[in-house]
Design a protein around this motif. Structure first.
Motif, PDB file in Angstrom:
ATOM      1  N   UNK A 164      26.709  -5.088 -75.981  1.00 15.81           N
ATOM      2  CA  UNK A 164      26.248  -3.862 -76.652  1.00 15.81           C
ATOM      3  C   UNK A 164      25.556  -2.940 -75.656  1.00 15.81           C
ATOM      4  N   UNK A 165      24.684  -3.496 -74.841  1.00 14.87           N
ATOM      5  CA  UNK A 165      23.992  -2.675 -73.838  1.00 14.87           C
ATOM      6  C   UNK A 165      24.992  -2.122 -72.827  1.00 14.87           C
ATOM      7  N   UNK A 166      25.879  -2.967 -72.344  1.00 12.86           N
ATOM      8  CA  UNK A 166      26.841  -2.592 -71.307  1.00 12.86           C
ATOM      9  C   UNK A 166      27.822  -1.521 -71.777  1.00 12.86           C
ATOM     10  N   UNK A 167      28.375  -1.682 -72.978  1.00 12.31           N
ATOM     11  CA  UNK A 167      29.442  -0.788 -73.423  1.00 12.31           C
ATOM     12  C   UNK A 167      28.983   0.348 -74.334  1.00 12.31           C
ATOM     13  N   UNK A 168      27.779   0.256 -74.888  1.00 10.45           N
ATOM     14  CA  UNK A 168      27.329   1.301 -75.826  1.00 10.45           C
ATOM     15  C   UNK A 168      26.135   2.091 -75.353  1.00 10.45           C
ATOM     16  N   UNK A 169      25.238   1.477 -74.592  1.00 14.58           N
ATOM     17  CA  UNK A 169      23.976   2.143 -74.265  1.00 14.58           C
ATOM     18  C   UNK A 169      23.880   2.665 -72.849  1.00 14.58           C
ATOM     19  N   UNK A 170      24.529   2.013 -71.896  1.00 14.11           N
ATOM     20  CA  UNK A 170      24.413   2.435 -70.497  1.00 14.11           C
ATOM     21  C   UNK A 170      25.302   3.653 -70.253  1.00 14.11           C
ATOM     22  N   UNK A 171      24.715   4.655 -69.619  1.00 14.92           N
ATOM     23  CA  UNK A 171      25.454   5.880 -69.304  1.00 14.92           C
ATOM     24  C   UNK A 171      26.403   5.596 -68.131  1.00 14.92           C
ATOM     25  N   UNK A 172      27.669   5.756 -68.342  1.00 10.27           N
ATOM     26  CA  UNK A 172      28.686   5.448 -67.338  1.00 10.27           C
ATOM     27  C   UNK A 172      28.706   6.460 -66.200  1.00 10.27           C
ATOM     28  N   UNK A 173      28.134   7.638 -66.390  1.00  8.09           N
ATOM     29  CA  UNK A 173      28.181   8.680 -65.360  1.00  8.09           C
ATOM     30  C   UNK A 173      27.181   8.470 -64.244  1.00  8.09           C
ATOM     31  N   UNK A 174      26.143   7.697 -64.510  1.00  9.98           N
ATOM     32  CA  UNK A 174      25.098   7.530 -63.515  1.00  9.98           C
ATOM     33  C   UNK A 174      25.400   6.409 -62.539  1.00  9.98           C
TER      34      UNK A 174
ATOM     35  N   UNK B  27      30.345   2.083 -84.542  1.00 11.36           N
ATOM     36  CA  UNK B  27      30.728   1.498 -83.262  1.00 11.36           C
ATOM     37  C   UNK B  27      29.637   0.618 -82.661  1.00 11.36           C
ATOM     38  N   UNK B  28      29.140  -0.272 -83.501  1.00  7.18           N
ATOM     39  CA  UNK B  28      28.162  -1.256 -83.031  1.00  7.18           C
ATOM     40  C   UNK B  28      28.700  -2.644 -83.335  1.00  7.18           C
TER      41      UNK B  28
END
Length: 190
Positions: free
Chosen positions: A180-190, A156-157
């Motif tokens: 990639x940073x927006x959808x794969x690396x950033x934690x959506x809960x924070x 999923x990259x």
């Protein structure tokens, strides 16, 4: 702890299903851990619903195709990227060893990268008829390209992160990195 030495078991306490972890040490001693004492990162779901499987196991056919394509490519180019052919004659070989010897000698003299483009010299009315398939016809290059996209999707990259720049341009590569940073690396809960 080594994950290969861990067994996950489904048990029941007061009719409530719980997971129990049994670890076998190097000395053969078995230690049992409760579910709350283990940080478990499960891969893709498996058929039993308890164990997870790795992306490589889940996509074994795709990985196998990649390995077979690599093997074919190395053999293809080791033979000078020449297909095999038919060596024919009007004569009849009465001895099987003569056929084996002819095939062996012909192979030594005319196959392999070092022997590519050498003229083939035949005696006794023999004829050489090459049987070749172009890479385009066999879709070898397309298969290699598909491998890269398939591997990127398993993990999923974005394809550009594994050096698949087929669809990348100077103007969109920055946006692919941002996605990639927006959808794969950033934690959506924070």
């Amino acid at each position: 702890l080594l994950c290969d030495n861990m067994q996950v078991k489904l048990t029941s306490t007061k009719n409530i299903p719980t997971l129990q972890y049994v670890y076998t040490t190097a000395t053969g001693e078995m230690k049992t851990f409760k579910n709350e004492n283990i940080l478990r990162i499960v891969g893709l779901p498996s058929s039993n619903g308890i164990l997870g499987v790795t992306p490589i196991t889940q996509n074994a056919q795709s990985v196998g195709l990649g390995i077979q394509t690599e093997t074919f490519g190395s053999k293809f180019f080791a033979n000078g990227a020449n297909g095999s052919g038919i060596l024919s004659t009007e004569s009849v070989f009465k001895d099987e060893s003569a056929i084996s010897r002819l095939a062996s000698q012909f192979g030594e003299k005319y196959t392999g990268l070092a022997n590519s483009k050498k003229p083939i010299i035949l005696e006794g009315g023999m004829k050489w008829q090459p049987i070749t398939i172009s890479n385009n016809d066999s879709q070898f290059l397309e298969t290699r390209q598909y491998q890269k996209s398939d591997i990127a999707s398993i993990f999923r990259v974005s394809p550009h992160l594994i050096n698949d720049l087929k669809n990348a341009t100077f103007s969109n590569i920055e946006h692919l990195g941002i996605e990639h940073v927006k959808y794969c690396l950033i934690d959506r809960k924070s």
